[in-house]
Motif scaffolding. Structure first.
Motif, PDB file in Angstrom:
ATOM      1  N   ASP A  60      -7.612   6.730  -9.770  1.00 33.23           N
ATOM      2  CA  ASP A  60      -8.047   7.238  -8.471  1.00 33.23           C
ATOM      3  C   ASP A  60      -9.379   7.971  -8.592  1.00 33.23           C
ATOM      4  OD1 ASP A  60      -5.680   6.229  -7.523  1.00 33.23           O
ATOM      5  OD2 ASP A  60      -4.907   8.136  -6.773  1.00 33.23           O
ATOM      6  N   SER A 127      -8.017   0.082   2.311  1.00 28.90           N
ATOM      7  CA  SER A 127      -7.958   1.510   2.612  1.00 28.90           C
ATOM      8  C   SER A 127      -7.580   1.793   4.069  1.00 28.90           C
ATOM      9  CB  SER A 127      -9.293   2.185   2.281  1.00 28.90           C
ATOM     10  OG  SER A 127     -10.325   1.701   3.126  1.00 28.90           O
ATOM     11  N   HIS A 132      -3.825   4.985   0.732  1.00 33.20           N
ATOM     12  CA  HIS A 132      -4.787   4.480  -0.239  1.00 33.20           C
ATOM     13  C   HIS A 132      -5.748   5.602  -0.638  1.00 33.20           C
ATOM     14  CE1 HIS A 132      -8.018   2.035  -1.970  1.00 33.20           C
ATOM     15  NE2 HIS A 132      -7.167   1.024  -2.020  1.00 33.20           N
ATOM     16  N   PRO A 133      -6.107   5.703  -1.926  1.00 27.65           N
ATOM     17  CA  PRO A 133      -6.983   6.811  -2.357  1.00 27.65           C
ATOM     18  C   PRO A 133      -8.372   6.788  -1.727  1.00 27.65           C
ATOM     19  CG  PRO A 133      -6.635   5.219  -4.139  1.00 27.65           C
ATOM     20  CD  PRO A 133      -5.655   4.893  -3.064  1.00 27.65           C
TER      21      PRO A 133
END
Length: 207
Positions: A60, A127, A132-133
């Protein structure tokens, strides 16, 4: 007497970090974020997993580091055009030529920098998921991009925020189609045709 081997030169950490980011951009653009492991990235740049974690503590953090790097590139790209627009304003002349050149450069850069373009297209889709990061980064980036585009369009269209959304969607949509079949049309030519419908060269924007 035994021959002495050459002393191994340690690679500069900044150079190695950029190599890791470049590899992540390519691999994630090909497979998506969830399709790439830290082991894949480490192997790609000739590091052990522990060696890669020395630069980025997690996948991440590596992703966010790459997005921050891309953000800096975007700022560097836009600054000369910001300066040209401000100069035109100070001189009391139309900023439209500088605005249109800036928009064309965005599209040309999309076709010239394939690894970054594929990476961003894949990440934008992934995303959408709030977990989601990269979700928050893309949300903030889109808000800032639309705000800036709305500002530079404001002298020429009655609804600059809406027109900014149209142009943002047009660039993303044409870009994705072009990435799937780049030999079927010229991205910049079609962009310029469509841009003229939304933002004519005489400054009378779409109503």
């Amino acid at each position: 007497m035994a021959a002495t081997g050459q002393k191994r030169v340690r690679e500069d950490p900044t150079v190695r970090r950029q190599k890791i980011l470049a590899a992540a951009e390519i691999l994630i653009g090909e497979r998506g974020f969830n399709g790439v492991t830290l082991q894949d990235l480490a192997r790609h740049v000739g590091l052990s997993n522990a060696g890669l974690l020395h630069y980025f503590a997690s996948k991440d953090k590596l992703l966010l580091g790459l997005l921050e790097d891309i953000g800096r590139r975007e700022i560097a790209l836009s600054e000369p055009f910001n300066a040209a627009i401000r100069e035109a304003e100070r001189n009391g002349v139309s900023t439209l030529p500088a605005v249109r050149i800036f928009l064309d450069v965005l599209v040309q850069r999309f076709s010239d920098q394939l690894a970054q373009s594929r990476f961003l297209v894949v990440l934008q889709t992934e995303s959408i998921d709030p977990a989601h990061p990269a979700h928050d980064w893309f949300q903030q980036y889109e808000v800032q991009a639309l705000h800036f585009m709305g500002q530079i369009l404001a002298p020429f269209v009655p609804r600059p925020e809406m027109t900014a959304r149209w142009l943002h969607a047009l660039l993303n949509g044409l870009g994705q189609q072009w990435l799937r079949a780049p030999d079927t049309f010229n991205l910049l030519d079609e962009w310029q045709e469509a841009l003229t419908l939304i933002l004519p060269k005489d400054g009378t924007g779409a109503r």
